[in-house]
Every structure is written in structure tokens, then in C-alpha cells.
Design an enzyme around this catalytic site. Sequence first.
Site, PDB file in Angstrom:
ATOM      1  N   LYS A  36      -8.654  12.622   1.676  1.00  0.00           N
ATOM      2  CA  LYS A  36      -9.394  11.493   1.088  1.00  0.00           C
ATOM      3  C   LYS A  36     -10.856  11.865   0.873  1.00  0.00           C
ATOM      4  O   LYS A  36     -11.467  11.530  -0.157  1.00  0.00           O
ATOM      5  CB  LYS A  36      -9.304  10.272   2.012  1.00  0.00           C
ATOM      6  N   THR A  87      -6.662  -1.941  11.118  1.00  0.00           N
ATOM      7  CA  THR A  87      -6.347  -2.685  12.351  1.00  0.00           C
ATOM      8  C   THR A  87      -4.890  -3.137  12.240  1.00  0.00           C
ATOM      9  O   THR A  87      -4.613  -4.315  12.050  1.00  0.00           O
ATOM     10  CB  THR A  87      -7.274  -3.902  12.530  1.00  0.00           C
ATOM     11  N   GLU A 162      -6.196  -6.871  -2.892  1.00  0.00           N
ATOM     12  CA  GLU A 162      -5.775  -5.600  -3.488  1.00  0.00           C
ATOM     13  C   GLU A 162      -5.323  -5.882  -4.914  1.00  0.00           C
ATOM     14  O   GLU A 162      -4.673  -6.881  -5.191  1.00  0.00           O
ATOM     15  CB  GLU A 162      -4.642  -4.969  -2.677  1.00  0.00           C
ATOM     16  N   ASN A 215      -6.542 -16.207   5.596  1.00  0.00           N
ATOM     17  CA  ASN A 215      -5.250 -15.548   5.363  1.00  0.00           C
ATOM     18  C   ASN A 215      -4.084 -16.420   5.790  1.00  0.00           C
ATOM     19  O   ASN A 215      -3.050 -16.463   5.118  1.00  0.00           O
ATOM     20  CB  ASN A 215      -5.212 -14.194   6.076  1.00  0.00           C
ATOM     21  N   TYR A 258      -8.281 -33.662   4.092  1.00  0.00           N
ATOM     22  CA  TYR A 258      -7.281 -33.414   5.144  1.00  0.00           C
ATOM     23  C   TYR A 258      -7.424 -32.046   5.804  1.00  0.00           C
ATOM     24  O   TYR A 258      -6.512 -31.606   6.500  1.00  0.00           O
ATOM     25  CB  TYR A 258      -5.842 -33.533   4.597  1.00  0.00           C
ATOM     26  N   CYS A 269       3.378 -43.845   5.506  1.00  0.00           N
ATOM     27  CA  CYS A 269       3.867 -42.982   4.429  1.00  0.00           C
ATOM     28  C   CYS A 269       4.187 -41.556   4.850  1.00  0.00           C
ATOM     29  O   CYS A 269       5.298 -41.080   4.632  1.00  0.00           O
ATOM     30  CB  CYS A 269       2.857 -42.959   3.285  1.00  0.00           C
ATOM     31  N   LYS A 325      -5.597 -45.232  10.875  1.00  0.00           N
ATOM     32  CA  LYS A 325      -6.895 -44.690  10.465  1.00  0.00           C
ATOM     33  C   LYS A 325      -7.888 -45.826  10.287  1.00  0.00           C
ATOM     34  O   LYS A 325      -7.484 -46.998  10.163  1.00  0.00           O
ATOM     35  CB  LYS A 325      -6.792 -43.845   9.192  1.00  0.00           C
TER      36      LYS A 325
HETATM   37  N1  LIG Z   1      -6.399  -3.990   2.130  1.00  0.00           N
HETATM   38  C1  LIG Z   1      -7.062  -5.108   1.874  1.00  0.00           C
HETATM   39  O1  LIG Z   1      -7.084  -5.611   0.733  1.00  0.00           O
HETATM   40  C2  LIG Z   1      -7.844  -5.801   2.949  1.00  0.00           C
HETATM   41  C3  LIG Z   1      -8.535  -6.974   2.637  1.00  0.00           C
HETATM   42  C4  LIG Z   1      -9.297  -7.592   3.600  1.00  0.00           C
HETATM   43  C5  LIG Z   1      -9.379  -7.041   4.876  1.00  0.00           C
HETATM   44  N2  LIG Z   1      -8.689  -5.895   5.178  1.00  0.00           N
HETATM   45  C6  LIG Z   1      -8.837  -5.319   6.508  1.00  0.00           C
HETATM   46  O2  LIG Z   1      -9.709  -4.200   6.387  1.00  0.00           O
HETATM   47  C7  LIG Z   1      -9.324  -3.170   7.284  1.00  0.00           C
HETATM   48  C8  LIG Z   1      -9.026  -1.898   6.508  1.00  0.00           C
HETATM   49  O3  LIG Z   1      -7.932  -2.154   5.654  1.00  0.00           O
HETATM   50  P1  LIG Z   1      -7.483  -1.083   4.563  1.00  0.00           P
HETATM   51  O4  LIG Z   1      -6.357  -1.682   3.831  1.00  0.00           O
HETATM   52  O5  LIG Z   1      -8.687  -0.599   3.796  1.00  0.00           O
HETATM   53  O6  LIG Z   1      -6.965   0.093   5.532  1.00  0.00           O
HETATM   54  P2  LIG Z   1      -6.450   1.560   5.112  1.00  0.00           P
HETATM   55  O7  LIG Z   1      -5.378   1.900   6.070  1.00  0.00           O
HETATM   56  O8  LIG Z   1      -6.176   1.601   3.649  1.00  0.00           O
HETATM   57  O9  LIG Z   1      -7.711   2.470   5.378  1.00  0.00           O
HETATM   58  C9  LIG Z   1      -8.188   2.803   6.632  1.00  0.00           C
HETATM   59  C10 LIG Z   1      -8.815   4.178   6.560  1.00  0.00           C
HETATM   60  O10 LIG Z   1      -9.444   4.464   7.789  1.00  0.00           O
HETATM   61  C11 LIG Z   1      -9.295   5.848   8.037  1.00  0.00           C
HETATM   62  N3  LIG Z   1      -9.592   6.145   9.429  1.00  0.00           N
HETATM   63  C12 LIG Z   1      -8.765   6.108  10.500  1.00  0.00           C
HETATM   64  N4  LIG Z   1      -9.422   6.469  11.608  1.00  0.00           N
HETATM   65  C13 LIG Z   1     -10.691   6.725  11.245  1.00  0.00           C
HETATM   66  C14 LIG Z   1     -11.856   7.148  11.935  1.00  0.00           C
HETATM   67  N5  LIG Z   1     -11.855   7.356  13.250  1.00  0.00           N
HETATM   68  N6  LIG Z   1     -12.996   7.334  11.238  1.00  0.00           N
HETATM   69  C15 LIG Z   1     -13.005   7.138   9.911  1.00  0.00           C
HETATM   70  N7  LIG Z   1     -11.949   6.737   9.189  1.00  0.00           N
HETATM   71  C16 LIG Z   1     -10.803   6.549   9.848  1.00  0.00           C
HETATM   72  C17 LIG Z   1      -7.875   6.139   7.586  1.00  0.00           C
HETATM   73  O11 LIG Z   1      -7.670   7.514   7.357  1.00  0.00           O
HETATM   74  C18 LIG Z   1      -7.820   5.299   6.312  1.00  0.00           C
HETATM   75  O12 LIG Z   1      -8.228   6.056   5.191  1.00  0.00           O
HETATM   76  C19 LIG Z   1      -8.161  -3.746   8.070  1.00  0.00           C
HETATM   77  O13 LIG Z   1      -8.644  -4.361   9.232  1.00  0.00           O
HETATM   78  C20 LIG Z   1      -7.588  -4.777   7.141  1.00  0.00           C
HETATM   79  O14 LIG Z   1      -6.882  -5.774   7.854  1.00  0.00           O
HETATM   80  C21 LIG Z   1      -7.929  -5.283   4.232  1.00  0.00           C
END
Ligand SMILES: NC(=O)c1ccc[n+]([C@@H]2O[C@H](COP(=O)([O-])OP(=O)(O)OC[C@H]3O[C@@H](n4cnc5c(N)ncnc54)[C@H](O)[C@@H]3O)[C@@H](O)[C@H]2O)c1
Length: 455
Positions: A36, A87, A162, A215, A258, A269, A325
Site C-alpha cells: 500500500k 477496528t 464507501e 450507524n 420522536y 394508536c 402525553k
Molecule cells: N470503510 C469505511 O467507509 C468507514 C467509514 C467510517 C468509519 N470507518 C472506520 O474507520 C476505521 C478504518 O476503516 P477502513 O475501512 O479504512 O479500514 P481498512 O481495513 O481498509 O484499513 C486499515 C489500514 O490500516 C493498516 N494498518 C494496520 N495496522 C497498522 C499500523 N500499526 N500502522 C499503520 N497502519 C496499519 C492496514 O494495513 C490497513 O491498510 C475502522 O474503525 C472503521 O470502522 C470506516
Amino acid sequence: MKHISVFGLGYVGTVTAACLARAGHTVVGVDINPAKVAMLESGRAPVLEPGLDEIVAKSCKAGRLRATTDPIAAVNSSEISFLCVGTPSLQNGSLDLSIVERSCQEIGLALRLKVQFHIVVLRSTVLPGTIKSVVIPTIEAASGKQAGTDFAVCANPEFTREGSAVADFLNPEIIVLGAEDPSHLGSLCELYQELPGQVFETSLEVAEMVKYVSNAFHALKVSFANEIGSLCTQLQIDSRAVTRIFVSDTRLNISPAYLTPGFAFGGSCLPKDLRALCYRAKQKDIDLPLLRSILPSNQAHLERAVEAVLATRCKKIAVLGLSFKAGTDDLRESPSVQLIKRLLGEGCQIQIWDRDVSLGRLVGSNRQFIEEEIPHIGMLLSTDLLNVIKTAEVVVVGTKAVDQSTLLAALRPEQVIIDLRSSLSDSSGPHATARQQISGQEAAGTVAGLAYSPA
Ligand SMILES: NC(=O)c1ccc[n+]([C@@H]2O[C@H](COP(=O)([O-])OP(=O)(O)OC[C@H]3O[C@@H](n4cnc5c(N)ncnc54)[C@H](O)[C@@H]3O)[C@@H](O)[C@H]2O)c1
């Protein structure tokens, strides 16, 4: 213009890094995956998102975007580090924080050598309390430095989708910035000042929670729409026509209506119509678990109120509000009536005040309802608010019709207040410490262990 490092070059990290570089900042992306890093270094985005490749290519060419596998060098060359690592879920549904912890250790080790103040911004989705219980202690342990003095950790959850992440980043509806000390949010505010969208500066926990609430609500909406769609199909009704009309009501349907945590719903209702809809689905042999779960959820909310009152171990209870209410005297399926029935069954002595209900005015179905549900209602109802409050050990507030200043003036410090609405809990006053709220996840979760100590 700022120097920024972005940890994690996945969907969130790459979009964040590229869009910040596009805005003119100098950004270095950090990832443990050398492929990457190499891709970004060669001017290509390591994830597929419409519009991302162009921004990455341009920013790399302009020298504002690069990538590395070296976290220490990245922290040292930046003033802000965005944490965008994954995460994922563990087998049991809990959140795997090991990647976040590892990144925090790396950032901490880098900070050990850094003299300048550093800001860490958590963009990964983490449960409320994680920054204080995991992120800050991990960085402190690895760096030997102190949060708030040598570095700060802020929350900036990501709301992009995404497939349209770049467009969402550049045109956000809301920007949520959380910090323990609001003065740490200055740099972050500057980063976002060119973007549209409402900026909310708040606490770390609120920022962390808003992401989960969003979410959960999105998932709820999809499932709701799908259950309604399935039922419509079975009933040979055009679900798109139904939905089109349904969403056109932006006052009650697609609106904040609500959505404020409060007491259980009731009335003539909602419960009746939900029951009928679920029954029709059952007749058609369609399982609609979401719609089916609404009445049990409402009942569970009512039970939390009962438990909160019983937990006080007091017997003299004032209940303010009897109808379902404020502004109506309709008692049919009123949750307050159910609450009172349960408390009477537990041996409580109840006095009730309701501005809108007076026995003399009760006619027809209301009178019948009272006679069937709580026949001795006449002995419990009073029109004298002050007297009802005066004689109680516990005051349960279940109506917005009660005047707040009158209520606060009438309360004695040793009285316990259980507020089933949401508004009163926002106020402060001499009784604030005795006040408890049953609305909302947080408050509901604390009901079992409430300390009902007087103010
Ligand atoms: N995908 C989404 O659209 C989206 C939207 C909102 C929030 N999130 C949240 O954002 C976070 C990331 O999601 P994502 O989809 O981009 O994850 P992803 O898995 O696509 O990317 C995570 C990246 O972190 C890298 N990584 C792992 N260990 C690492 C380290 N020690 N140092 C540096 N890089 C490291 C991985 O190689 C990977 O490239 C998550 O918590 C997710 O829930 C994601």
C-alpha cells in the site's frame, strides 16, 4: 498549512490523507503493508474510490502526499496524527482494539523523542470511553508523557460512505470534533474550516457515541424499509408508492420528531396499530422481527422505570402525569397508568397529579379504561401539585406539562426525582444530584446501580 501523518491507508485513511493534501497540507501516510505504501508513493491510491486516484496522483506530484512504513519518522515530521486503522469485530462481536493499541504504542514511542506538543486524532470507530481507557493510557505508557500537557487525543469520527467517500469528505453534513479540553480542537477546526457542514465541538464520549448511533440508525432504517417492503409485497401493495408518500412527511416521519430519548410510548394508536400490523404479517406467514420487537422494547423501557422507582426502596411515590402525553386526557394504553399499576402491585403508596386529567371530565372510553385498569384512581388523583410533591419521598416526572420552576421550587433536597422525560435532566438546580433520568441508553444502563443519595 499543516504537517499531518495518517495511520492506516485503508478506505478511511487514504481518503483522509488525499483530501487533506488536496487542501494544501503536507501529508504522510503510514501503513504496515509495504504494498500500500509503495502504491501511494508511486502516485496511485491503494483503495478504489471514485475521484481518489486523481487527487492522489496530483498531490503526490505536487510533493504534498507521500507514504512510509516508519511511524516514528511520520510522527516526527508532523504536528497532527490521524488514526485510521481498522477496528474489526472479534468472534463474539466485541471490538478488536489490538490494531489501535499497536498504533498508539508506535505513536507513543515516537512522542518519547518529540519535544513539541502533538495532536492525535482518532478517526477509527471505537466504542465510547475507548479514547480515555485505551488510547490515552497506551500513548502515555509508551511515551512517558502526559495527555493534556505533552500531547492531546481528539475524536473525529468518519461519516463517509464507501463508494462516495471523497464526495462525502468534501461535502460533509456534520463534522464532529471531540476533546476533553476544547482548546485542543483549534488545529482540527482550522483543517475543516473550508468545508461546508455543521461543526460540533463536544466531549470525547459524545463524539465516539454519535458514530455508533448513526450507524445503528442507518441499519435500522434499512431493515425497517425492507420489512415494510416485504409486507407490502405480500399484501400486493406498491411499496414504492407507500414509501414515496411516507417520506414526504418531513414533520413526523423523516424528521427529528420522536428521536429524543424519553419515556415509553402509549396512547390509543401506536400500540394498537403495531399489534394489528404484526398480526397481519403473521397471517401472511412473514416474520418481521424488527416490527415485532417494538412493543417488547417499549415494555422493557417501562420496566426500567419501575425498577428505578423500586430501587429507591421508598414507598411514598408521586407520579406527575397520567395521560399518555401532555395536552391530552386520553388514558388508553398510557405508560404512566401501567407504571402506576406495577408500583401499586409492589406495595407503593401513590399520589398522582395530571394537569389535563380530572375525573369529572372523564367520559366514555377514558372512564371505562380507568374503571378496568385502576379502579381506585379517584383516590390517587389530585389537582394539588404542591401537596402531591410535598408528601412524596420519590417524585416521578412523566409529563412535560409540569412547570419546571414550580417543580424545582417545590422539591426538598432529600426527595428523589426520577425524570422520565429528557428535558428536566438538562437543567441544573439544588436537586440536580438527586435527579435521575430513565431515558436513553446511558441512563437506562445505570438504573440498576443508581445511587439515590439525597443532594
Ligand atoms: N470503510 C469505511 O467507509 C468507514 C467509514 C467510517 C468509519 N470507518 C472506520 O474507520 C476505521 C478504518 O476503516 P477502513 O475501512 O479504512 O479500514 P481498512 O481495513 O481498509 O484499513 C486499515 C489500514 O490500516 C493498516 N494498518 C494496520 N495496522 C497498522 C499500523 N500499526 N500502522 C499503520 N497502519 C496499519 C492496514 O494495513 C490497513 O491498510 C475502522 O474503525 C472503521 O470502522 C470506516
